[in-house]
Design an enzyme around this catalytic site. Structure first.
Site, PDB file in Angstrom:
ATOM      1  N   GLY A  72    -122.899  10.854 -88.582  1.00  0.00           N
ATOM      2  CA  GLY A  72    -123.865  11.071 -87.262  1.00  0.00           C
ATOM      3  C   GLY A  72    -125.605  10.916 -86.981  1.00  0.00           C
ATOM      4  O   GLY A  72    -126.693  10.691 -86.641  1.00  0.00           O
ATOM      5  N   GLN A 180    -120.624  13.849 -80.250  1.00  0.00           N
ATOM      6  CA  GLN A 180    -119.874  14.906 -79.582  1.00  0.00           C
ATOM      7  C   GLN A 180    -119.175  14.113 -78.664  1.00  0.00           C
ATOM      8  O   GLN A 180    -117.599  13.886 -78.378  1.00  0.00           O
ATOM      9  CB  GLN A 180    -120.291  16.301 -79.451  1.00  0.00           C
ATOM     10  CG  GLN A 180    -120.549  17.259 -79.970  1.00  0.00           C
ATOM     11  CD  GLN A 180    -119.712  17.050 -81.316  1.00  0.00           C
ATOM     12  OE1 GLN A 180    -118.614  17.314 -80.423  1.00  0.00           O
ATOM     13  NE2 GLN A 180    -120.070  18.085 -82.330  1.00  0.00           N
ATOM     14  N   SER A 200    -120.331   9.175 -85.226  1.00  0.00           N
ATOM     15  CA  SER A 200    -119.556   9.587 -86.935  1.00  0.00           C
ATOM     16  C   SER A 200    -118.407   9.351 -86.118  1.00  0.00           C
ATOM     17  O   SER A 200    -117.281  10.702 -85.748  1.00  0.00           O
ATOM     18  CB  SER A 200    -120.401  10.950 -86.688  1.00  0.00           C
ATOM     19  OG  SER A 200    -119.716  11.252 -87.849  1.00  0.00           O
ATOM     20  N   HIS A 202    -115.884  11.518 -87.975  1.00  0.00           N
ATOM     21  CA  HIS A 202    -115.030  12.360 -88.770  1.00  0.00           C
ATOM     22  C   HIS A 202    -115.348  13.411 -86.455  1.00  0.00           C
ATOM     23  O   HIS A 202    -114.028  14.807 -87.049  1.00  0.00           O
ATOM     24  CB  HIS A 202    -115.799  13.357 -89.815  1.00  0.00           C
ATOM     25  CG  HIS A 202    -116.960  14.437 -89.320  1.00  0.00           C
ATOM     26  ND1 HIS A 202    -117.397  16.054 -89.055  1.00  0.00           N
ATOM     27  CD2 HIS A 202    -118.555  13.731 -89.263  1.00  0.00           C
ATOM     28  CE1 HIS A 202    -118.247  15.552 -88.962  1.00  0.00           C
ATOM     29  NE2 HIS A 202    -119.320  15.244 -89.118  1.00  0.00           N
ATOM     30  N   CYS A 326    -124.038  22.832 -88.669  1.00  0.00           N
ATOM     31  CA  CYS A 326    -125.891  22.178 -89.283  1.00  0.00           C
ATOM     32  C   CYS A 326    -126.446  23.052 -89.272  1.00  0.00           C
ATOM     33  O   CYS A 326    -127.645  23.618 -90.541  1.00  0.00           O
ATOM     34  CB  CYS A 326    -126.075  21.270 -88.888  1.00  0.00           C
ATOM     35  SG  CYS A 326    -125.357  19.333 -88.658  1.00  0.00           S
TER      36      CYS A 326
END
Length: 394
Positions: A72, A180, A200, A202, A326
């Site tokens: 992402g 998300q 993304s 994962h 993050c």
């Protein structure tokens, strides 16, 4: 309860066993480089292109509009920097919101240093970007608007379709960070007026290290990674065939299971929210009560520090977070919570719990009871809470 209770699915999710099985042959048997021309490598190339079609179909795109990235953050950076730089001759004004993921915000800060002018839009108390504010911010020199699909901390789902419509009416390119939201809510890039979209693997039971960027045909974009002719010459680097196969399998499974998963997650989420708000006084839910991701619950507890809360939850085997994974090493309060109007002292006492369909009602109830006791203990050690009780007892 002896086992780990994992309630941090916004940070990452467990790779589905079917995803793992689908990836294995491309590590051990079909390990050829998809960019090579011999027959053995052709098997990998076919798998890559089939994966591209699966993902494109999922969001109403065309296969040649799907580009594979490392995740992402790369997709966000490529979208924002690539479009802004490509259209610099047309204008140097770009628009985003104050609650974006740092992959977006830091990319915009980088572009400001390159001479771009950035408008950072305010949000309301629930984290919504107001479409009228977007339209008001547009200038003749505006080339790009980037507003996330759903917020990674408080779960609020933005009015993406309306924002995209406004962008197109003014001839402005629209990007959404859907990291998300992707595979958690239905997305149609054409109906929603989306020109670029980041996701993304994962975040929806796929592998780490693989992401996508949807780029509508006709959009000019400068490459972020140079070094080869892969991805139609737009992104250099050997294609991650196992990861690509894995993210496509995760998309396939999400397509089959989305409705059932969302229903279960919503029930667990609402049970968690209702019980926490009922059991723990001086607590607020952050984000909109209903227009939010099905798995997200974000609370602020007055008179405590979120870091202490997380440590004590961990001692009980409960995994949660205070915000974006993050920025987990930062001592600063969440920029998202500050943007929705929370004062620093309340923003510091926040907790994000994000469920999955694998969680159970028993786990939710255990978590609420543990949380209630931990908050009571932390408040008992707080002089601010003691002063508050004395003042309110008068």
């Amino acid at each position: 309860m002896d086992k780990i209770i994992y309630l941090d699915n916004a940070a990452t999710t467990k790779t589905d066993s079917e995803v793992f099985k689908a990836m294995l042959p491309y590590f051990e048997e079909e390990y050829g480089n998809a960019a090579s021309i011999y027959t053995f490598a052709g098997h990998a190339k076919k798998a890559v292109e089939a994966s591209r079609r699966t993902i494109a179909d999922f969001i109403g795109a065309k296969s040649d509009e799907i580009y594979f990235t490392s995740g992402g953050s790369e997709s966000d950076n490529w979208a924002v920097k690539g479009v802004a730089l490509s259209y610099k001759n047309k204008g140097n004004h770009i628009i985003t919101s104050k609650i974006e993921h740092h992959a977006i915000l830091h990319a915009f800060e980088f572009l400001e240093k390159q001479g771009f002018e950035v408008t950072y839009l305010d949000v309301d108390e629930n984290g919504f970007v107001r479409p009228k504010d977007v339209e008001k911010a547009i200038r003749p020199t505006t080339t790009l608007i980037s507003v996330m699909f759903a917020n990674n901390e408080i779960g609020t789902i933005e009015p993406v379709e309306e924002i995209g419509k406004i962008a197109h009416e003014h001839g402005v390119i629209f990007h959404t960070d859907a990291v998300q939201a992707f595979a958690h809510v239905p997305i149609d890039v054409n109906r929603m007026n989306i020109d670029l979209l980041s996701a993304s693997g994962h975040k929806f039971n796929g592998p780490k290290g693989i992401g996508i960027l949807y780029i509508r045909n006709g959009i000019k974009i400068t490459s972020l990674i140079h070094g080869g002719s892969q991805e139609k010459g737009r992104r250099g680097g050997t294609q991650n065939t196992p990861g690509i196969v894995g993210i496509a399998k995760a998309v396939e499974l999400a397509s089959q299971r989305m409705d059932a998963r969302r229903a279960k997650e919503t029930a667990l989420r609402d049970r968690l929210i209702d019980r926490v708000l009922a059991a723990i006084p001086y607590t607020r839910l952050n984000g909109d009560r209903s227009v939010r991701l099905s798995n997200n619950a974000n609370f602020s507890f007055r008179f405590i520090e979120g870091e202490s809360l997380l440590i004590m939850l961990d001692q009980k085997g409960i995994c949660g977070s205070s915000g974006s994974a993050c920025t987990s090493g930062s001592l600063d309060p969440s920029h998202v919570l500050l943007a929705i109007g929370l004062p620093h002292e309340i923003a510091h006492g926040s907790l994000r719990l994000t469920v999955s369909a694998d969680n159970t009602e028993e786990e939710i109830d255990y978590t609420v009871e543990a949380l209630k006791k931990i908050v009571e203990r932390l408040r008992s050690m707080s002089p601010l809470y003691e002063d508050f009780l004395k003042k309110n007892a008068k």
